[in-house]
Design a protein around this motif. Structure first.
Motif, PDB file in Angstrom:
ATOM      1  N   THR A   1       4.678  17.188  12.551  1.00 27.70           N
ATOM      2  CA  THR A   1       3.784  16.288  13.275  1.00 27.70           C
ATOM      3  C   THR A   1       2.999  15.413  12.311  1.00 27.70           C
ATOM      4  OG1 THR A   1       1.815  17.681  13.340  1.00 27.70           O
ATOM      5  CG2 THR A   1       3.500  18.055  15.054  1.00 27.70           C
ATOM      6  N   GLU A   2       2.461  14.355  12.852  1.00 28.47           N
ATOM      7  CA  GLU A   2       1.689  13.410  12.047  1.00 28.47           C
ATOM      8  C   GLU A   2       0.476  14.056  11.399  1.00 28.47           C
ATOM      9  OE1 GLU A   2      -0.717  10.475  14.309  1.00 28.47           O
ATOM     10  OE2 GLU A   2       0.065  11.524  16.071  1.00 28.47           O
ATOM     11  N   TYR A   3       0.059  15.217  11.839  1.00 29.15           N
ATOM     12  CA  TYR A   3      -1.109  15.885  11.264  1.00 29.15           C
ATOM     13  C   TYR A   3      -0.798  16.578   9.943  1.00 29.15           C
ATOM     14  CZ  TYR A   3      -2.754  15.315  16.066  1.00 29.15           C
ATOM     15  OH  TYR A   3      -3.095  14.816  17.297  1.00 29.15           O
ATOM     16  N   ASN A   4       0.459  16.834   9.662  1.00 28.68           N
ATOM     17  CA  ASN A   4       0.837  17.554   8.443  1.00 28.68           C
ATOM     18  C   ASN A   4       0.931  16.558   7.285  1.00 28.68           C
ATOM     19  OD1 ASN A   4       2.055  19.062   6.394  1.00 28.68           O
ATOM     20  ND2 ASN A   4       3.128  20.336   7.885  1.00 28.68           N
ATOM     21  N   VAL A   5      -0.122  16.489   6.481  1.00 25.86           N
ATOM     22  CA  VAL A   5      -0.214  15.457   5.451  1.00 25.86           C
ATOM     23  C   VAL A   5       0.732  15.669   4.275  1.00 25.86           C
ATOM     24  CG1 VAL A   5      -2.568  14.786   6.036  1.00 25.86           C
ATOM     25  CG2 VAL A   5      -2.202  16.589   4.363  1.00 25.86           C
ATOM     26  N   ALA A   6       1.075  16.894   3.953  1.00 25.42           N
ATOM     27  CA  ALA A   6       1.924  17.163   2.790  1.00 25.42           C
ATOM     28  C   ALA A   6       3.414  17.064   3.109  1.00 25.42           C
ATOM     29  CB  ALA A   6       1.616  18.547   2.220  1.00 25.42           C
ATOM     30  N   ALA A   7       3.784  17.227   4.362  1.00 32.05           N
ATOM     31  CA  ALA A   7       5.200  17.290   4.739  1.00 32.05           C
ATOM     32  C   ALA A   7       6.008  16.070   4.329  1.00 32.05           C
ATOM     33  CB  ALA A   7       5.342  17.550   6.234  1.00 32.05           C
ATOM     34  N   PRO A   8       5.569  14.839   4.601  1.00 38.03           N
ATOM     35  CA  PRO A   8       6.444  13.697   4.289  1.00 38.03           C
ATOM     36  C   PRO A   8       6.788  13.591   2.805  1.00 38.03           C
ATOM     37  CG  PRO A   8       4.337  12.937   5.214  1.00 38.03           C
ATOM     38  CD  PRO A   8       4.334  14.423   5.253  1.00 38.03           C
TER      39      PRO A   8
ATOM     40  N   LEU B   1       0.052  16.723  24.188  1.00 37.56           N
ATOM     41  CA  LEU B   1      -0.369  18.118  24.106  1.00 37.56           C
ATOM     42  C   LEU B   1      -1.109  18.523  25.372  1.00 37.56           C
ATOM     43  CD1 LEU B   1      -1.564  18.012  20.401  1.00 37.56           C
ATOM     44  CD2 LEU B   1       0.615  18.846  21.282  1.00 37.56           C
ATOM     45  N   SER B   2      -1.257  19.826  25.575  1.00 41.23           N
ATOM     46  CA  SER B   2      -1.906  20.326  26.791  1.00 41.23           C
ATOM     47  C   SER B   2      -3.341  19.812  26.937  1.00 41.23           C
ATOM     48  CB  SER B   2      -1.893  21.853  26.811  1.00 41.23           C
ATOM     49  OG  SER B   2      -2.581  22.363  25.687  1.00 41.23           O
ATOM     50  N   CYS B   3      -3.993  19.471  25.836  1.00 35.86           N
ATOM     51  CA  CYS B   3      -5.367  18.950  25.898  1.00 35.86           C
ATOM     52  C   CYS B   3      -5.376  17.454  26.202  1.00 35.86           C
ATOM     53  CB  CYS B   3      -6.098  19.220  24.583  1.00 35.86           C
ATOM     54  SG  CYS B   3      -5.346  18.445  23.139  1.00 35.86           S
ATOM     55  N   GLY B   4      -4.183  16.852  26.376  1.00 32.16           N
ATOM     56  CA  GLY B   4      -4.086  15.444  26.723  1.00 32.16           C
ATOM     57  C   GLY B   4      -3.928  14.503  25.541  1.00 32.16           C
ATOM     58  N   ILE B   5      -4.078  15.013  24.342  1.00 30.68           N
ATOM     59  CA  ILE B   5      -3.957  14.183  23.136  1.00 30.68           C
ATOM     60  C   ILE B   5      -2.488  13.887  22.873  1.00 30.68           C
ATOM     61  CG2 ILE B   5      -4.284  14.164  20.626  1.00 30.68           C
ATOM     62  CD1 ILE B   5      -6.899  15.713  21.117  1.00 30.68           C
ATOM     63  N   LEU B   6      -2.218  12.659  22.487  1.00 33.00           N
ATOM     64  CA  LEU B   6      -0.870  12.221  22.153  1.00 33.00           C
ATOM     65  C   LEU B   6      -0.714  12.228  20.634  1.00 33.00           C
ATOM     66  CD1 LEU B   6       1.556  11.153  23.811  1.00 33.00           C
ATOM     67  CD2 LEU B   6       0.755   8.849  23.293  1.00 33.00           C
ATOM     68  N   ARG B   7       0.357  12.831  20.136  1.00 33.34           N
ATOM     69  CA  ARG B   7       0.622  12.826  18.695  1.00 33.34           C
ATOM     70  C   ARG B   7       2.074  12.468  18.461  1.00 33.34           C
ATOM     71  NH1 ARG B   7       0.924  19.281  17.137  1.00 33.34           N
ATOM     72  NH2 ARG B   7       2.782  19.701  18.366  1.00 33.34           N
ATOM     73  N   ASP B   8       2.367  12.000  17.262  1.00 34.76           N
ATOM     74  CA  ASP B   8       3.744  11.685  16.886  1.00 34.76           C
ATOM     75  C   ASP B   8       4.417  12.893  16.259  1.00 34.76           C
ATOM     76  OD1 ASP B   8       3.954   9.092  17.735  1.00 34.76           O
ATOM     77  OD2 ASP B   8       3.604   8.188  15.775  1.00 34.76           O
ATOM     78  N   VAL B   9       5.662  13.113  16.646  1.00 32.68           N
ATOM     79  CA  VAL B   9       6.519  14.088  15.994  1.00 32.68           C
ATOM     80  C   VAL B   9       7.520  13.276  15.183  1.00 32.68           C
ATOM     81  CG1 VAL B   9       8.220  15.915  16.323  1.00 32.68           C
ATOM     82  CG2 VAL B   9       6.226  15.782  17.832  1.00 32.68           C
ATOM     83  N   ILE B  10       7.580  13.548  13.901  1.00 30.11           N
ATOM     84  CA  ILE B  10       8.453  12.810  12.997  1.00 30.11           C
ATOM     85  C   ILE B  10       9.714  13.635  12.755  1.00 30.11           C
ATOM     86  CG2 ILE B  10       8.697  11.846  10.678  1.00 30.11           C
ATOM     87  CD1 ILE B  10       5.266  12.265  12.148  1.00 30.11           C
ATOM     88  N   VAL B  11      10.865  12.995  12.913  1.00 29.34           N
ATOM     89  CA  VAL B  11      12.159  13.632  12.697  1.00 29.34           C
ATOM     90  C   VAL B  11      12.695  13.139  11.366  1.00 29.34           C
ATOM     91  CG1 VAL B  11      14.514  13.899  13.558  1.00 29.34           C
ATOM     92  CG2 VAL B  11      12.601  13.686  15.177  1.00 29.34           C
ATOM     93  N   MET B  12      13.133  14.073  10.519  1.00 30.02           N
ATOM     94  CA  MET B  12      13.738  13.714   9.240  1.00 30.02           C
ATOM     95  C   MET B  12      15.118  14.338   9.167  1.00 30.02           C
ATOM     96  SD  MET B  12      10.612  13.588   6.555  1.00 30.02           S
ATOM     97  CE  MET B  12      11.316  12.236   5.632  1.00 30.02           C
ATOM     98  N   GLU B  13      16.017  13.646   8.452  1.00 31.50           N
ATOM     99  CA  GLU B  13      17.380  14.138   8.303  1.00 31.50           C
ATOM    100  C   GLU B  13      17.849  13.995   6.858  1.00 31.50           C
ATOM    101  OE1 GLU B  13      19.857  12.020  11.098  1.00 31.50           O
ATOM    102  OE2 GLU B  13      19.257  13.365  12.732  1.00 31.50           O
TER     103      GLU B  13
END
Length: 162
Positions: free
Chosen positions: A120-127, A145-157
């Protein structure tokens, strides 16, 4: 400079489950709390999804350990790396790279030529970590998310060598 650790990898066993849950929770918090809104963190804690999930998937998990201490874990599902977690105190010591290679080999042995993973966009070290290991962004998708917040899920290959 951080020293690379001498670790071994093995398949998880049922008695590892509490340690797998603890490791995944610590790693998620370490990797996501810098950017995740507090409501996302609260909802994640309340959901305890790692507790339920690792109680079920432990037979598909590979652990990295030093002595009898689990320092990291990975799991795959088809051509996807479903989990890759390293204990925050032991990051940047080659454990993640070792587990990534184990997962890629498992996926290749299953007959796949491309490996895929998401974060997810919250994981700063992943990219940075995934790009350094040959992954490229293949797409993004919004997730509510269940709390209504929208976040990006990044797909890598990554294409695997034949």
């Amino acid at each position: 400079m951080t020293m690379k650790l001498a670790i071994t990898t093995r398949s998880a066993i049922k008695t590892d489950v509490p340690g797998l849950i603890d490791l995944a929770q610590r790693s998620w918090l370490s990797g996501n709390c810098e950017l995740a809104p507090i409501q996302v963190v609260r909802d994640w804690i309340e959901a305890d999804s790692e507790g339920e999930r690792f109680s079920e998937i432990w037979p598909k998990v590979t652990v990295a350990e030093q002595g009898s201490r689990i320092l990291g874990l990975t799991s795959t599902d088809g051509r996807e790396i479903a989990d890759l977690w390293v204990h925050p105190s032991f990051q940047r010591r080659g454990i993640g790279r070792t587990l990534l290679q184990v997962a890629e080999e498992e996926i290749q042995l299953a007959g796949h030529h491309t490996v895929r993973l998401c974060y997810t966009e919250y994981n700063v070290a992943a990219p940075r970590f995934y790009r350094a290991n040959g992954y490229t962004e293949a797409g993004r998708s919004p997730e509510r998310l269940s709390c209504g917040i929208l976040r990006d899920v990044i797909v890598m290959e990554k294409k695997l060598k034949s």
